[in-house]
Design an enzyme around this catalytic site. Sequence first.
Site, PDB file in Angstrom:
ATOM      1  N   TYR A   1      26.090  21.282  15.248  1.00  0.00           N
ATOM      2  CA  TYR A   1      26.948  21.043  14.090  1.00  0.00           C
ATOM      3  C   TYR A   1      27.715  22.324  13.780  1.00  0.00           C
ATOM      4  CZ  TYR A   1      28.584  19.763   9.462  1.00  0.00           C
ATOM      5  OH  TYR A   1      29.396  19.495   8.375  1.00  0.00           O
TER       6      TYR A   1
ATOM      7  N   HIS B   1      32.846  18.464  10.386  1.00  0.00           N
ATOM      8  CA  HIS B   1      33.607  17.708   9.389  1.00  0.00           C
ATOM      9  C   HIS B   1      34.831  18.517   8.965  1.00  0.00           C
ATOM     10  CE1 HIS B   1      29.569  15.748   8.698  1.00  0.00           C
ATOM     11  NE2 HIS B   1      30.373  14.763   9.020  1.00  0.00           N
TER      12      HIS B   1
ATOM     13  N   ASN C   1      43.773  18.268   6.515  1.00  0.00           N
ATOM     14  CA  ASN C   1      43.849  19.612   7.123  1.00  0.00           C
ATOM     15  C   ASN C   1      44.405  19.488   8.550  1.00  0.00           C
ATOM     16  OD1 ASN C   1      43.495  22.230   7.998  1.00  0.00           O
ATOM     17  ND2 ASN C   1      41.390  22.429   7.274  1.00  0.00           N
ATOM     18  N   GLU C   2      45.737  19.215   8.587  1.00  0.00           N
ATOM     19  CA  GLU C   2      46.373  18.888   9.867  1.00  0.00           C
ATOM     20  C   GLU C   2      46.277  20.028  10.882  1.00  0.00           C
ATOM     21  OE1 GLU C   2      50.341  17.484   9.154  1.00  0.00           O
ATOM     22  OE2 GLU C   2      49.593  16.044   7.661  1.00  0.00           O
TER      23      GLU C   2
ATOM     24  N   TYR D   1      41.242  21.586  16.639  1.00  0.00           N
ATOM     25  CA  TYR D   1      40.052  20.991  17.286  1.00  0.00           C
ATOM     26  C   TYR D   1      40.454  20.046  18.418  1.00  0.00           C
ATOM     27  CZ  TYR D   1      37.284  22.858  13.443  1.00  0.00           C
ATOM     28  OH  TYR D   1      36.668  23.695  12.552  1.00  0.00           O
TER      29      TYR D   1
END
Length: 165
Positions: free
Chosen positions: A78, A116, A121-122, A128
Amino acid sequence: MERAGREVAISLEEVREKNLMQLRKLNSDLFPVAFPDEYYDFALASGEFTKLAYYNDICVGAIASSVEKKEDGANRMYIMSVGVLPPYRGLGIGGKLLKHVLDLCLKQHIPEIYLHVMTNNEEAIKFYTKFGFEITETLKHNHVNLDHPHVFALTKFIAPSQAKK
Ligand code: ACO
């Protein structure tokens, strides 16, 4: 905004009690909510999976991640946070931090990495996606003091064939 796209000399250092304040300071500059004490406990316990990024002697970024056990006993990673101070973005530092954790997952045969991110949050989602993460779930988060109520879960699966390389 045009991105610089060049790499700078960055050293990655493990988080310990003596530099934990650097991570706390960075997070308070970067994120709209304060992380609970549990986050810092996990960061300290995670060893190589949490790193501070230094440009010369300045702490400019960090990644904090932690291994979890799934119900079926398999490990998954995570990613609790990744952030780089605004003047140092677009220089490959966030990518270096993320790649460090992805490489460790490969070496340690951890096949699933997730995190997460707020759905608005473009920039982070593009970041990512560039590293092979895909949106796997949309959730409502429980921070009452944030205007934006939804987060995506983004996941990257490492195929066993990749892990052997
Ligand atoms: N727009 C489009 N693509 C981007 C952007 C952007 N603003 N930023 C990164 N990328 C993509 C690009 O594909 C880039 O490759 P390129 O330079 O060859 O085009 C690739 O990601 C790697 O970029 P880096 O330069 O390594 O990323 P950077 O050091 O700027 O860090 C980060 C990216 C961590 C998302 C930074 O913008 C940041 O700190 N944002 C604020 C904090 C944040 O939102 N963190 C994530 C929250 S979710 C969580 O922490 C689990």
